[in-house]
Design a protein around this motif. Structure first.
Motif, PDB file in Angstrom:
ATOM      1  N   TYR A   1      -4.246  -4.805  -7.390  1.00 50.63           N
ATOM      2  CA  TYR A   1      -3.543  -3.709  -8.057  1.00 50.63           C
ATOM      3  C   TYR A   1      -2.943  -2.728  -7.043  1.00 50.63           C
ATOM      4  O   TYR A   1      -1.872  -2.159  -7.286  1.00 50.63           O
ATOM      5  CB  TYR A   1      -4.487  -2.959  -9.000  1.00 50.63           C
ATOM      6  CG  TYR A   1      -4.708  -3.654 -10.317  1.00 50.63           C
ATOM      7  CD1 TYR A   1      -3.652  -3.893 -11.197  1.00 50.63           C
ATOM      8  CD2 TYR A   1      -5.984  -4.070 -10.709  1.00 50.63           C
ATOM      9  CE1 TYR A   1      -3.854  -4.522 -12.415  1.00 50.63           C
ATOM     10  CE2 TYR A   1      -6.194  -4.708 -11.928  1.00 50.63           C
ATOM     11  CZ  TYR A   1      -5.126  -4.926 -12.768  1.00 50.63           C
ATOM     12  OH  TYR A   1      -5.328  -5.554 -13.976  1.00 50.63           O
TER      13      TYR A   1
ATOM     14  N   GLN B   1       0.329  -4.144  -5.957  1.00 50.57           N
ATOM     15  CA  GLN B   1       1.330  -3.984  -7.015  1.00 50.57           C
ATOM     16  C   GLN B   1       1.786  -2.533  -7.122  1.00 50.57           C
ATOM     17  O   GLN B   1       2.973  -2.258  -7.354  1.00 50.57           O
ATOM     18  CB  GLN B   1       0.747  -4.458  -8.346  1.00 50.57           C
ATOM     19  CG  GLN B   1       0.465  -5.951  -8.401  1.00 50.57           C
ATOM     20  CD  GLN B   1      -0.382  -6.349  -9.594  1.00 50.57           C
ATOM     21  OE1 GLN B   1      -0.601  -5.549 -10.506  1.00 50.57           O
ATOM     22  NE2 GLN B   1      -0.878  -7.575  -9.588  1.00 50.57           N
TER      23      GLN B   1
ATOM     24  N   ARG C   1       5.686  -1.370  -6.698  1.00 49.33           N
ATOM     25  CA  ARG C   1       6.375  -0.644  -7.767  1.00 49.33           C
ATOM     26  C   ARG C   1       6.871   0.710  -7.279  1.00 49.33           C
ATOM     27  O   ARG C   1       7.998   1.127  -7.584  1.00 49.33           O
ATOM     28  CB  ARG C   1       5.410  -0.465  -8.949  1.00 49.33           C
ATOM     29  CG  ARG C   1       6.010   0.224 -10.175  1.00 49.33           C
ATOM     30  CD  ARG C   1       6.885  -0.745 -10.946  1.00 49.33           C
ATOM     31  NE  ARG C   1       7.433  -0.150 -12.127  1.00 49.33           N
ATOM     32  CZ  ARG C   1       6.848  -0.211 -13.337  1.00 49.33           C
ATOM     33  NH1 ARG C   1       5.690  -0.830 -13.494  1.00 49.33           N
ATOM     34  NH2 ARG C   1       7.429   0.325 -14.387  1.00 49.33           N
TER      35      ARG C   1
ATOM     36  N   GLN D   1       1.757   6.014 -16.330  1.00 47.57           N
ATOM     37  CA  GLN D   1       1.040   4.897 -16.933  1.00 47.57           C
ATOM     38  C   GLN D   1       1.830   3.587 -16.900  1.00 47.57           C
ATOM     39  O   GLN D   1       1.313   2.546 -17.305  1.00 47.57           O
ATOM     40  CB  GLN D   1       0.642   5.248 -18.365  1.00 47.57           C
ATOM     41  CG  GLN D   1      -0.379   6.362 -18.425  1.00 47.57           C
ATOM     42  CD  GLN D   1      -0.718   6.768 -19.841  1.00 47.57           C
ATOM     43  OE1 GLN D   1      -1.254   5.981 -20.621  1.00 47.57           O
ATOM     44  NE2 GLN D   1      -0.416   8.015 -20.185  1.00 47.57           N
ATOM     45  N   GLN D   2       3.037   3.633 -16.375  1.00 42.89           N
ATOM     46  CA  GLN D   2       3.800   2.405 -16.180  1.00 42.89           C
ATOM     47  C   GLN D   2       3.327   1.653 -14.931  1.00 42.89           C
ATOM     48  O   GLN D   2       3.672   0.485 -14.756  1.00 42.89           O
ATOM     49  CB  GLN D   2       5.292   2.725 -16.085  1.00 42.89           C
ATOM     50  CG  GLN D   2       5.857   3.265 -17.388  1.00 42.89           C
ATOM     51  CD  GLN D   2       7.315   3.659 -17.286  1.00 42.89           C
ATOM     52  OE1 GLN D   2       7.965   3.455 -16.264  1.00 42.89           O
ATOM     53  NE2 GLN D   2       7.853   4.236 -18.358  1.00 42.89           N
TER      54      GLN D   2
ATOM     55  N   ASP E   1       0.652  -0.417 -13.108  1.00 43.90           N
ATOM     56  CA  ASP E   1      -0.472  -1.228 -13.559  1.00 43.90           C
ATOM     57  C   ASP E   1      -1.786  -0.576 -13.142  1.00 43.90           C
ATOM     58  O   ASP E   1      -1.939  -0.128 -12.019  1.00 43.90           O
ATOM     59  CB  ASP E   1      -0.390  -2.643 -12.968  1.00 43.90           C
ATOM     60  CG  ASP E   1       0.733  -3.463 -13.593  1.00 43.90           C
ATOM     61  OD1 ASP E   1       1.174  -3.101 -14.701  1.00 43.90           O
ATOM     62  OD2 ASP E   1       1.170  -4.439 -12.968  1.00 43.90           O
ATOM     63  N   ARG E   2      -2.721  -0.554 -14.075  1.00 40.64           N
ATOM     64  CA  ARG E   2      -4.079  -0.051 -13.910  1.00 40.64           C
ATOM     65  C   ARG E   2      -4.177   1.471 -14.078  1.00 40.64           C
ATOM     66  O   ARG E   2      -5.276   1.998 -14.237  1.00 40.64           O
ATOM     67  CB  ARG E   2      -4.659  -0.464 -12.543  1.00 40.64           C
ATOM     68  CG  ARG E   2      -6.152  -0.193 -12.325  1.00 40.64           C
ATOM     69  CD  ARG E   2      -7.031  -1.149 -13.087  1.00 40.64           C
ATOM     70  NE  ARG E   2      -8.431  -1.002 -12.707  1.00 40.64           N
ATOM     71  CZ  ARG E   2      -9.020  -1.674 -11.715  1.00 40.64           C
ATOM     72  NH1 ARG E   2      -8.323  -2.568 -11.022  1.00 40.64           N
ATOM     73  NH2 ARG E   2     -10.285  -1.486 -11.446  1.00 40.64           N
TER      74      ARG E   2
END
Length: 201
Positions: free
Chosen positions: A96, A99, A103, A131-132, A134-135
């Motif tokens: 995560y 990612q 992002r 909240q876009q 991930d996690r």
């Protein structure tokens, strides 16, 4: 029961960013570090473990999304999280984190101030946009906004549900504006953190 705001700040007023060794400023690197901390909080682990694990990641020099993305392997991140006590979720969290960096670099060129500016400084939109990643869920977004209000005045006053519950516990007003009026503007984030610690304690 604690009723004096100065006592509450003195006993409980360490922000989570400070606990993780983050000197929060309105700059890309510390804001990224805060987001990493919020991601770590998104697993069901203790605040102390999240802060210790963040310190281990940052001790390796991974203090920007590019340094973490290009300067660490998945295994190195797993190892750092393990040193912080971040068990059971270390392998998935290491993914995560990658990612998150991808992002952030792709959408905001590594600078969360761009997210704030695109949201027009609107706390509700900032919270939703966070909240876009991930996690990062509602709790992680709340933590980010609660702490970032120290350097993003447009977020003030940000007292989430836990902070307001803490306010009720110590007999303070459960209204964000009334709570903020109890302290100087640059102390609102510390008060919010203190009230959360009261609620959790």
């Amino acid at each position: 029961m604690l009723t004096d705001v100065r006592d509450i700040l003195r006993e409980h007023g360490t922000t989570y960013a400070a606990e993780a060794g983050i000197t929060l400023r309105d700059k890309p690197a510390p804001l990224f570090q805060l987001l990493v901390l919020c991601l770590l909080f998104s697993a069901p682990i203790s605040a102390g473990v999240a802060a210790a694990s963040a310190r281990e990641l940052f001790r390796e020099g991974w203090r920007t999304p590019r340094r973490m993305r290009e300067g660490s392997t998945w295994q190195q991140r797993v190892d750092a999280l393990g040193r912080g006590g971040y068990r059971r979720y270390d392998e998935s969290t290491a993914r995560y984190l990658e990612q998150l960096c991808d992002r952030l670099l792709e959408d905001y060129r590594g600078d969360l101030r761009r997210l704030r500016d695109e949201a027009g400084g609107d706390p509700r939109l900032i919270r939703r946009t966070l909240q876009q990643f991930d996690r990062i869920g509602p709790t992680g977004a709340d933590i980010f906004c609660r702490e970032a209000q120290a350097v993003w005045p447009s977020l003030r006053p940000y007292f989430d549900r836990r902070a307001l519950e803490g306010a009720k516990t110590v007999g303070l007003p459960a209204d964000p504006d009334e709570l903020a009026a109890q302290v100087a503007p640059d102390e609102v984030a510390r008060l919010a953190a203190a009230l959360v610690r009261v609620d959790l304690g």
